[in-house]
Write a protein that holds these residues in place. Sequence first.
Motif, short mmCIF file in Angstrom:
data_model
loop_
_atom_site.label_atom_id
_atom_site.label_comp_id
_atom_site.label_asym_id
_atom_site.label_seq_id
_atom_site.Cartn_x
_atom_site.Cartn_y
_atom_site.Cartn_z
N ARG A 56 0.85 -1.19 0.00
CA ARG A 56 0.00 0.00 0.00
C ARG A 56 0.89 1.24 0.00
O ARG A 56 1.79 1.37 0.84
CB ARG A 56 -0.93 0.01 1.22
N ALA A 57 0.62 2.15 -0.92
CA ALA A 57 1.40 3.38 -1.04
C ALA A 57 0.82 4.42 -0.07
O ALA A 57 -0.08 5.19 -0.41
CB ALA A 57 1.37 3.90 -2.48
N GLU A 58 1.34 4.43 1.12
CA GLU A 58 0.84 5.32 2.16
C GLU A 58 1.58 6.65 2.15
O GLU A 58 2.70 6.74 1.65
CB GLU A 58 1.00 4.62 3.52
N PRO A 59 0.92 7.71 2.64
CA PRO A 59 -0.33 7.72 3.40
C PRO A 59 -1.56 7.75 2.50
O PRO A 59 -1.50 8.17 1.34
CB PRO A 59 -0.22 9.02 4.20
N ALA A 60 -2.68 7.29 3.08
CA ALA A 60 -3.96 7.43 2.40
C ALA A 60 -4.36 8.90 2.37
O ALA A 60 -3.93 9.69 3.23
CB ALA A 60 -5.03 6.60 3.12
N TYR A 61 -5.19 9.25 1.39
CA TYR A 61 -5.62 10.65 1.27
C TYR A 61 -7.06 10.66 0.77
O TYR A 61 -7.43 9.86 -0.11
CB TYR A 61 -4.71 11.40 0.30
N ALA A 62 -7.85 11.60 1.31
CA ALA A 62 -9.26 11.70 0.94
C ALA A 62 -9.42 12.46 -0.37
O ALA A 62 -9.95 13.57 -0.42
CB ALA A 62 -10.06 12.38 2.06
N GLY A 63 -8.96 11.86 -1.44
CA GLY A 63 -9.08 12.40 -2.78
C GLY A 63 -9.23 11.26 -3.77
O GLY A 63 -9.05 10.09 -3.41
N THR A 64 -9.54 11.57 -5.02
CA THR A 64 -9.79 10.51 -6.01
C THR A 64 -8.98 10.72 -7.29
O THR A 64 -9.35 10.22 -8.34
CB THR A 64 -11.28 10.46 -6.37
N LEU A 65 -7.86 11.43 -7.19
CA LEU A 65 -7.06 11.74 -8.37
C LEU A 65 -5.63 11.25 -8.21
O LEU A 65 -5.15 11.02 -7.11
CB LEU A 65 -7.06 13.25 -8.63
N HIS A 66 -4.94 11.10 -9.33
CA HIS A 66 -3.49 10.85 -9.41
C HIS A 66 -3.04 9.65 -8.59
O HIS A 66 -2.31 9.77 -7.62
CB HIS A 66 -2.72 12.10 -8.97
N TYR A 67 -3.45 8.48 -9.06
CA TYR A 67 -3.01 7.24 -8.41
C TYR A 67 -1.77 6.64 -9.06
O TYR A 67 -1.19 5.70 -8.52
CB TYR A 67 -4.14 6.20 -8.46
N GLY A 68 -1.36 7.16 -10.23
CA GLY A 68 -0.30 6.46 -10.96
C GLY A 68 -0.87 5.15 -11.46
O GLY A 68 -1.78 5.12 -12.27
N GLY A 69 -0.32 4.02 -10.96
CA GLY A 69 -1.03 2.76 -11.14
C GLY A 69 -0.46 1.75 -12.11
O GLY A 69 -1.08 0.72 -12.34
N ARG A 70 0.72 1.99 -12.68
CA ARG A 70 1.31 0.96 -13.55
C ARG A 70 2.19 0.01 -12.76
O ARG A 70 2.81 0.41 -11.75
CB ARG A 70 2.11 1.60 -14.67
#
Length: 407
Positions: A174-188
Amino acid sequence: MKQRLLSVLGCSLALLSCSRDKDEATPEPSTAPPVETAAPNTTYQPAFAGQTRAGSVTTAASSYRSTVVTSSLTSPWGITSLPDGRLLVTEKAGQLRIVTAAGAVSAPITGLPAVNAAGQGGLLGVCLDPDFATNRLVYWSFSEARPGGNLTAIGKGRLATDERTIEGATVIYRAEPAYAGTLHYGGRVVFDRTGNLLVSTGERSDLATRPQAQVVSSALGKIIRITKDGQPAPGNPTFTQAGARPELYSIGHRNPQGLAIQPTTGDLWQSEHGPRGGDELNHIRAGANYGWPTITYGIEYSGQPIGGAIQQSSGLEQPVYYWDPVVSPSGMAFYTGNRVTEWQNNLFIGSLSGMHLLRLVIDNNRVLGEERLLASEGQRFRDVTQGTDGALYTITDQGRLYRLDRP
């Protein structure tokens, strides 16, 4: 000697990235006008010639054809090739499917953990274990709801023999810290030549989280290198600042949605969304800092400069290439097939807002030419992979899967 000279002469611009002996001629950049004709957002000057708006190159129309394999996918995000020639595809809402070369789409494969598909989140990148033929292990990236918000997580599980479910699915990182947003996850997610997993994470977009791309105690805005079990990989670089995470491979990234291993060198390359202008192609080195948000060739969406940002700074890496205006580069792959010979070792990148498939001719870590393929299709190209048949396969946000192959 005669044979060597003939080899050099035969290495045309479309084959600029072919292998050469060290005493052979160095290929020259394309002198044709660049494919980008729109005005840039800024008056920033590149750090070196060819860093942006490289000359155009063109694949002969007779060299390849494109075919829509299927239009039945729903917001596909990641694609990889199975050993038997079929394709494994993620869909943003959380489905994992198998697609045949004939376009048959499987029912959703069950057993994956829940995703938070709000905003830019969902089921994202996917790759196979290097030993998939014997262990059938699959790895994927997804946005996971956690206390305090959401984060980029990496899952692992076995594709069942009947291909209906993922067995033993578990979250290994898990790429911490968590954040209350829904943008820019990267993800590859991709495997390097040592059998370790490389993961891209975004800095979560907001002004509050943007500085974490430079903070080594945070996993946001980074390239991560971990083992198959999610532990920091042996040989990772050492970041000396307090609290540095041992899984970090490089830092200073904004929203990296493309990762690929160069087939002849094993080097890692990455594509990254800039703000308004300043999309980047980076040659990733262990321990390097790629600058965001300290350096950038883009501006805020409002049109204002990025606060305090400059374009060059000692100790911060320059992009190999950047786009202004943006093309929104996403998934990418180097071509190693022989179906379209002039594409050998070229880099292909899905372009979202640009609505085309990018082809870049690269030599000696410099972009020598750029082409825009499938631009008339009106699609947002999300990811691209090479099939076991040597063809290229690319998916779009609108649900299409294309095959690019010889005529």
